[in-house]
Design an enzyme around this catalytic site. Sequence first.
Site, mmCIF file in Angstrom:
data_model
loop_
_atom_site.group_PDB
_atom_site.id
_atom_site.type_symbol
_atom_site.label_atom_id
_atom_site.label_comp_id
_atom_site.label_asym_id
_atom_site.label_seq_id
_atom_site.Cartn_x
_atom_site.Cartn_y
_atom_site.Cartn_z
ATOM 1 N N ARG A 1 1.351 -11.197 10.282
ATOM 2 C CA ARG A 1 2.671 -10.633 10.612
ATOM 3 C C ARG A 1 3.772 -11.616 10.210
ATOM 4 O O ARG A 1 4.945 -11.241 10.082
ATOM 5 C CB ARG A 1 2.814 -10.348 12.120
ATOM 6 N N GLN B 1 -8.169 -5.064 8.865
ATOM 7 C CA GLN B 1 -7.157 -4.730 9.872
ATOM 8 C C GLN B 1 -7.597 -3.555 10.745
ATOM 9 O O GLN B 1 -6.767 -2.858 11.329
ATOM 10 C CB GLN B 1 -5.820 -4.416 9.198
ATOM 11 N N LYS C 1 0.818 -1.211 0.000
ATOM 12 C CA LYS C 1 0.000 0.000 0.000
ATOM 13 C C LYS C 1 0.852 1.262 0.000
ATOM 14 O O LYS C 1 0.513 2.242 -0.680
ATOM 15 C CB LYS C 1 -0.955 0.015 1.194
ATOM 16 N N THR C 2 1.967 1.273 0.750
ATOM 17 C CA THR C 2 2.814 2.472 0.781
ATOM 18 C C THR C 2 3.425 2.721 -0.592
ATOM 19 O O THR C 2 3.574 3.871 -1.030
ATOM 20 C CB THR C 2 3.923 2.327 1.841
ATOM 21 N N ASP D 1 -3.831 7.525 4.283
ATOM 22 C CA ASP D 1 -3.318 6.183 4.539
ATOM 23 C C ASP D 1 -3.988 5.612 5.784
ATOM 24 O O ASP D 1 -4.407 6.362 6.678
ATOM 25 C CB ASP D 1 -1.797 6.265 4.727
ATOM 26 N N GLU D 2 -4.099 4.291 5.871
ATOM 27 C CA GLU D 2 -4.692 3.598 7.028
ATOM 28 C C GLU D 2 -6.085 4.154 7.338
ATOM 29 O O GLU D 2 -6.430 4.438 8.487
ATOM 30 C CB GLU D 2 -3.779 3.733 8.268
#
Length: 687
Positions: free
Chosen positions: A611, A249, A32-33, A218-219
């Site tokens: 993770r 998430q 995503k970044t 973002d997020e």
Amino acid sequence: MLDLKGLNPPQREAVETLSGPMLVLAGAGTGKTRVITFRMANLIRHGIRPDRILSVTFTNKAAKEMRERAMSLLGSRLQQKPVVSTFHAYCVRVLREDITTLGYPKGFVIYDRGDQESAARTALREIRVGDKAMKPGDLLNRISQWKMSGVTEERAGDYVERDFDFLASMAYRRYQKQLRASGAVDFDDLLLLTMRLFTEFPEVRQKHQASFDHVQVDEYQDTNGVQFQLIEQLVAAHNNICVVGDDDQSIYGWRGAEVQHILNFGGHFPGTKTIRLESNYRCTDAIIDYANRLVKHNRDRHDKTLIAHKPKGSPVRILAYDDETAESENVVQEIQYLITELNVRPKDIAILFRTNEQPRLFETEMRRLNVPYVLLGGQSFFDRKEIRDLLAYLKVLSSPRDEVSLLRIINTPARGIGATTTEKLVQLAVSEGKSLWEVLPQAIAAGLVSKQAQASLSDFRNLLSRFRADMLEHPQKIADTTKRLLQAINYNAEIDRQYKDETQAEQRKTVLEDLVNSIGQYVEKSRKPSLEGFLETTALMDRDDPNDKESELADNAVRLMTLHSAKGLEFPRVYLVGMEENLLPHKRSVESDLEKDIAEERRLAYVGVTRAMDYLTLTRAKTRMKWGKRRESLASRFLFEMQKEPGETLAEEHISDESDEFDSFDDDPPPRQTLTSLFDVEDDPPF
């Protein structure tokens, strides 16, 4: 020239969509970044001035990473740069320009936590509420909840659900009055006051709307009510908004985040283009399969399925141990072997847990085996006030001459033995050359202190003498005796007095239960248990080696962290421990029986699973100590949900003292294998 060849088709589509509302659903490990920074560069390549692009995120670390990656794509020659900021930093920028409209000085100060607590204490004093009725920290937590929901001090009275809220709403007004009088704002005010500017003063809103042609967030799944309203108003003139996030998430509901913002994005912004990033470059196919099966049990979510792009990896292991002690010992022993024999870097290993109480046993075992570790996202078990208080009681029962411990507990919980009385007792002990414990009867008999203090001191000394005798006479029952001691001093009432928030109070009580459990575990393992033996064991592990704090070790140490703290991180090897009902999902969510609460717990488990990059081990204990008694634990429902076939028997390995923990690589293994013989193979073991 911006090279887009390294992007996969959905990433490229997102980067090349340059106008209108767009929702990028970026699953775990899907880049995503990369998308948000490439899109920023692509906007500039298509003629958008860099300073007309605003990208906001939640942490300084994320903002710094986004800024650096964008500049590496754009080069350093740009005269203007895109604005990359946290929500709070952007709001400071707005308020520095226009806060005078709200009656604050342009040079306002931002209060830190200490300043806030001082202001809260004064506010409580003004409404005649002492620390016993409401602590400043509890007031600040309630005020923060109101502010995150956009509730001002004038409206807080409309949101009163209990007596605590009524007093807090009164104190909230006084608190804000103090801040304004001091020309100060707190951290939550940065968002709330900016929203007020945009809502109440159209000319101010229009000016800031005109500052940017494009906004990226973002997020987005982590936005609270105020942040959502800020974004909505900021882009109202052009609707050129791109949000990147993952509803699967969204794990910060307790902090005000509302998952509905990302679920209903298309409803808020008609004409939204939705792009799904589903190619996961972090995890193996086995890990992704578990994650997909788990999260599909949440009904209210965007439909998406992660696809693994890493080579086939090792199977996910589910290990069931007889109890929590066996769980911690075996996991840490396995980690020690990985580090010492297979040269795995400690920092490539993480132990993830749901509650702050769980890592105690793992810390204990890490210290015993000299495995370097760092505890993140939670306070060390032995540093908690409640643990230090109870250990001080036990130390006095073991050794009444321990004056440091005696002074700590003499008025904890409060029993009417104030500072003046304590000072007189210390002076008497010094003049007599005796210990404080020895002069207590003398002080009582001589009437050195007030009658109320005499009675309290007498009761206190008798209580300690009685429990000291019980500890010495029944060493096998020191866990039960400790539990009775807690009841006798009514420590739970002290917690309720200090922490008006029920969730906080319950967490503090759980910490005490965990210490009683640790005593029970010590008794189980010891041939000749005693209070002194337990305290000695605790003392040896109660302090970190000073070198453990050095950054070099912290940089190469096993990570112990809560699932909430692990979000956004990744590790080659992950142990997700305590996979049991009432731990994950948490007891509060199980008892609430609300689908939304269980759904957030499921998302938390999903975050934990994703993770892991290469190796994932899920563990549980079949029994756990509860207030000094062993109780059966049920396997987490999430373990069953991750199985290939619904309703099938849980595919787990049961590890007991009589069985070897590790799977053999041989077709016909001997009855028992040592660790050394087990790993006499060329490849890494399956964990």
